[in-house]
Design an enzyme around this catalytic site. Sequence first.
Site, PDB file in Angstrom:
ATOM      1  CB  SER A  35      -3.003  -6.441  11.655  1.00  0.00           C
ATOM      2  OG  SER A  35      -4.387  -6.332  11.834  1.00  0.00           O
ATOM      3  CD  GLU A  51      -3.209   1.159  13.224  1.00  0.00           C
ATOM      4  OE1 GLU A  51      -2.820   0.406  12.319  1.00  0.00           O
ATOM      5  OE2 GLU A  51      -4.339   1.685  13.216  1.00  0.00           O
ATOM      6  CB  CYS A  72      -0.857  -0.006   1.261  1.00  0.00           C
ATOM      7  SG  CYS A  72       0.157   0.055   2.760  1.00  0.00           S
TER       8      CYS A  72
HETATM    9 FE1  SF4 Z   1      -0.967   0.741   4.541  1.00  0.00          FE
HETATM   10 FE2  SF4 Z   1      -1.377   0.600   7.183  1.00  0.00          FE
HETATM   11 FE3  SF4 Z   1      -1.338   2.953   5.938  1.00  0.00          FE
HETATM   12 FE4  SF4 Z   1      -3.340   1.257   5.525  1.00  0.00          FE
HETATM   13  S1  SF4 Z   1      -2.831   2.296   7.440  1.00  0.00           S
HETATM   14  S2  SF4 Z   1      -2.270   2.494   3.972  1.00  0.00           S
HETATM   15  S3  SF4 Z   1      -2.273  -0.714   5.606  1.00  0.00           S
HETATM   16  S4  SF4 Z   1       0.381   1.522   6.151  1.00  0.00           S
END
Ligand code: SF4
Length: 409
Positions: free
Chosen positions: A324, A227, A113
């Site tokens: 996750s 997180e 991502c």
């Molecule tokens: Fe990627 Fe995590 Fe950001 Fe979503 S929150 S875009 S999975 S790094």
Amino acid sequence: MTTFLSPGSVLVADRLLRHGQPPIRCPAAESVLGDLRRRGVTSVGGPLRVFDDPDHPVSFASVLPGTGGQVGLGLSAPADDPAGQAVAATTLATWLAVARPRKVLLASPRSFCAGVERAIEIVRLLLDQRRGPIYVRKQIVHNAHVVADLEAAGAVFVDELDTVPDGATVVFSAHGVSPAVRADAERRGMRVVDATCPLVAKVHAEARRHARRGDTVVLIGHAGHEEIEGTLGEAPERTVLVETVDDVHDLVVEDPARVAYLTQTTLAMDETTEVVEALRTRFPGLRGPASDDICYATTNRQNALKAIADEADLVLVVGSANSSNSRRLVELAHRRGTTAALIDDVGDLRPEWLVDVGVIALTAGASAPSHLVEAVIAALGGLGPVTATEHEIGRETVHFTLPTTVRRS
Ligand code: SF4
């Protein structure tokens, strides 16, 4: 060209060499090696001269149709090691038994991502520009291959700041950190480069806003995840963590009229909706995001897999066990009644998963590099011809800018 085989070990052919003929590649070799290593068998990969190999006198090999032509499967053990020969023979038989043509349905989007790409790029740029060690607090993203590659390039991964010297450069991972960690780094004069994903940072900002207003902040997520630890740290005295609908039923809050909620960015969409609905039922004045904080990448990867999981005999998710969003993909497939497995790489493929499996849905979590997915397709192609088709539910165009402290040269 031979590979030295020590007593008690088994050779897995990465190509079969036959006198006067072109070599035959063995694309499934890494998977066979992984299978042997899991079973505690010392094994090594290398070329295997079939039929006339003085170094590997007892060879077990087979040539079969694969993707793009003939492929091989081969194992060997020393002549004076009957136990090794038995292992080689049975292992070949086991893998041959699951060889067949297959369809691979590729979920798209999959793999990296924008937040993961940004975090990795930050570390790479710092390594290029470095004038001293580059420390990274926690895994920059939850993927063993990414971490190993950056470690090989010189990054120093640490669990906590107490092992980082004062004044050093330290990168905070994509999962974010609590204000206490930031304060510690500042107090010790560290040069901090923050690779927190902007979508995680947004949840932190929401936590601060709700807490300032005097709300009880209900954080939906998994206890112990980095997180969650970072977000909880924004307002620990005002935040409670819930994981399930049952947790919501047991929740005790200061003022039921002043409750707000936030979510981890990488949760399962369906389960989170149930938890949010339970919160709304208990606290009708509930404040929070329009739906939840699950990020675009998590949402897209789950929807992409949903679109193909029901057609597959097996779902393979490439990702690490501590990722996750990868684990949520496996759970999603299970909830839909499809067998699914999480694999770090081709070495984790198990022959027993492939019995009677003609259609495989393949995806990867947001922290897993795409080359690992390609390697899985290649390995499957060493067990019979593979037809791979993309099933794209949409294009991702999200891109996050780098922190100002890190400039591209
Ligand atoms: Fe990627 Fe995590 Fe950001 Fe979503 S929150 S875009 S999975 S790094």
